[in-house]
Every structure is written in structure tokens, then in C-alpha cells.
Scaffold this motif. Sequence first.
Motif, PDB file in Angstrom:
ATOM      1  N   TYR A   1      18.462  -8.749 122.754  1.00 34.57           N
ATOM      2  CA  TYR A   1      17.993  -8.105 121.534  1.00 34.57           C
ATOM      3  C   TYR A   1      16.696  -7.326 121.663  1.00 34.57           C
ATOM      4  CZ  TYR A   1      21.787 -10.532 119.265  1.00 34.57           C
ATOM      5  OH  TYR A   1      23.045 -10.958 118.910  1.00 34.57           O
ATOM      6  N   TYR A   5      13.678  -6.422 118.730  1.00 36.94           N
ATOM      7  CA  TYR A   5      13.368  -7.813 118.374  1.00 36.94           C
ATOM      8  C   TYR A   5      12.468  -8.425 119.436  1.00 36.94           C
ATOM      9  CZ  TYR A   5      17.054  -7.772 114.817  1.00 36.94           C
ATOM     10  OH  TYR A   5      17.823  -7.490 113.721  1.00 36.94           O
ATOM     11  N   TYR A  28      13.298 -14.779 116.764  1.00 39.61           N
ATOM     12  CA  TYR A  28      12.993 -13.394 117.127  1.00 39.61           C
ATOM     13  C   TYR A  28      12.807 -12.589 115.849  1.00 39.61           C
ATOM     14  CZ  TYR A  28      14.136 -14.225 122.021  1.00 39.61           C
ATOM     15  OH  TYR A  28      14.125 -14.686 123.313  1.00 39.61           O
ATOM     16  N   ARG A  35      11.982  -8.693 114.004  1.00 40.30           N
ATOM     17  CA  ARG A  35      12.055  -7.240 114.116  1.00 40.30           C
ATOM     18  C   ARG A  35      11.416  -6.622 112.869  1.00 40.30           C
ATOM     19  NH1 ARG A  35      12.221  -1.790 114.676  1.00 40.30           N
ATOM     20  NH2 ARG A  35      13.757  -1.165 116.228  1.00 40.30           N
ATOM     21  N   GLY A  62       6.921  -7.337 116.804  1.00 41.00           N
ATOM     22  CA  GLY A  62       7.716  -8.470 116.351  1.00 41.00           C
ATOM     23  C   GLY A  62       7.244  -9.773 116.956  1.00 41.00           C
TER      24      GLY A  62
END
Length: 411
Positions: free
Chosen positions: A123, A128, A301, A303, A366
Motif C-alpha cells: 500500500y 499509505y 496504515y 493515508r 501518513g
Amino acid sequence: MTREPRVLAPAEWDRWFDALALAFGGLPEPSEYRELMRTLTETERALAVWDDDTCVGTAGAYRFRVTVPGGELVPAAGVTLVSVAPTHRRRGVLTAMMRRQLDDVRSWGEPLALLTATEPTIYGRFGYGAATQQLAATIDTSRVALAVPEGTDDVRLREVPPAEQWVLDACEALYAAEVPLRPGMIARTPGWERTQVSDPEESRNGRSPLRCALAERDGDVVGFTLFRVRPRRSEGVSEGTVELEHLYASDPAAYASLWRFLFGIDLTTTLSVEGRPVDDPFQHLVLDVRRSRLRVRDALYVRLVEVGPALEARRYRTPVDVVLEVEDAFCPWNEGRWRLTGDTEGATCVRTADQADLALSARELGSAYLGGTSLAALAGAGRVRELRPGALARASAAFASDTAPWLPHGF
């Protein structure tokens, strides 16, 4: 086939979920879990890619609110149930779903997207960054003792059926009280409390049914733990393992009483702990931390879907005035220079033509957003560049959190 994702129709849910299960190994899910997932799936926020009548790509996005540094609850998309059929890998299916999903999240006015990654290498290319870690431990309770605080003996403990409604309500109240205290925690909407007590027999794998112990003081519930026991005997000696799933408490004495209870369960010699915050106080209750065998790994994670609103939503530990040069090819509306000004009271983040102080990508933003990963550490890996001397140290201090961010359960 077309790689174009489309919104999932409710009548397509079974085929969609079957495709997800197949991509994750093909083992059938217990019917109880399957029905719970059906109830929680927001089909209007779910995507599918089809090859004729076969579902070959799945992705969902729960409607969440997540705590950020400063205690605010910020709307966020909980990205989940993502899969691509083994027959359709490397054809752009995942990229197409991520592209459509982030466009949708932006249109919904949610400045953040969150996920837990089955494979952490996937990702980063979509922006992310690993924002929280989780602590695991394998504690030799036959040799490790606890030093508990004053008042621990005044707490009453009792076991109760975990799925009874009054127990769920009491436990959920304790969880809700902790949500604003720690970045990364998710405010659960009705129905999500059931995910913590789902207990299909097919999933026990030799463990006991789920058990719950309440900590009480003066008639009030001040803590709880959910756990299982895995019995084991070796040459006539009982060496069972207690597997901790959740533990919350409103004060140190209640907290210590629950840990002491788990340490003392008969016929067990090991306490297995997973998914705890990296600053969990149990590390300061045990008298032999080496025999607790601590381990840390990535968890949540993050974003930033909209850089300006996301950075304005949180608070900053020390005053900060910094210009960020943001690289974000996947969400180009975020690219460019942003002036972030903030402190413990609030923040603004607006476009600027001023000279940049730090250069980084959306992925690094992030990682640093919840305060668990320092900008200075990222700079040490070459992922953040300091363009004005002194800017890195000041920004890194401002982004930090007093408590380690923590995602207490998956989604």
C-alpha cells in the motif's frame, strides 16, 4: 473483462464475499462470522470488479471516526476486505480499485483513509504509511511476578458471559471512555461491539470458548478482559496458555487487578499477549521484562486524502510553523507546498508559494500523522529531506504524541 470497479449491489454480496474468501486462501468462514460481516458491510461504499459474472476484485470502506492527537474524532474511511483473484493479478485491478476508492473518499468529505495491511509492501505506492505499531508478549507466568499498585486488592473480579447485553454495554462504555485518550482508536458504531465477542466454535482451534472477567469497585464496572485458555499437558504437567484478546480499565488498580488475574489462572504457565499499545503499562508491572519476550510490529496504515483538512484536524505538541513540500502522484490535488501553523489549541494548513522547509511524500505524512513515527526517524532513512536548518527538529517535536497511537482491533 473491464478493470472498472463499480459499487456493489446488495444482491451481489454473497458472490463478492466468496471471492474475498477465495483470495485469502479459500477456507470457508464460519456462518456466524459471515453473517456478522454481511451486517457490517456498507454496500454503498463497497467496490467490485467483474469478469463477466465472476467477481475478481473486492474493496470496502467503513464509515469511521478516528481519534487524532489532541483528542478530536476525525471522519475516516476504514479500507477493508480488499482482494484480487489469483487469476487476475498484475492486470491493474488493485490500482483501479484504489484509484476509484480514494476519489470516492474525497467526495465523501473524509480527509483520512485507514487500513491494516495483510502484506505491508502493497500500500505504500498508494500513499499509505505505517502509523502505529502493536506490542506482543509471551510471558512465562511461572517465573515472572507482578508489582501491583496500592488499591489493587480493593477491586472485585468475577467472570461473566461475554455476549450478554448488559456485559456488552458495560464493556463498550469502558472502551468508549478510552477512545478520546489515544490517537488511532476508532469510535465504534452500533454492531461493532459484536466483533469483539464473536465466538464460532469452528474458529477456536483447541482453545476454550471466549471468557470475560469484570473488575468492579463499589458496584461499578471499572475494567474488563476478554481471553481464552489453550490447555496443554506435558508428561503429566499442566502447561496451558492464557491468550489475552482485550483488556481495558479506568484506573491503575483496576488495570493491575486484571493482569494479576490473568497471571494466576490455574493450570497455565504462559500468558500470550498480542495487539497492545507499545507503551502499555504492563511492561512496568512485570518484574522480569526479559522473560516477557516483547515484540513489536506494524499495525494501522494512514493515508491523508486531503492534506489541508487532515493536518488542520489534529493538534500539535509544540508550536509549529513549517512549509511542507508534498509529493503525491496518486492524489495530485495534494501535491505542492503547504504552510502548517499550529499548537495545542488548533492549526491551519493552507497552500503557499513560500520556500519549503521540509520535503516528503504523502506516505511519510501518513506515517507521522498520529504521532507514533517521528519525522526525524523518517529523515534518517532518507524519506524526509530538511531544506531549512532546524525545521526538522521543530516539526518532529510538534508532530509527536504524549501517548503512543494504537489501533485496538482490526476491521
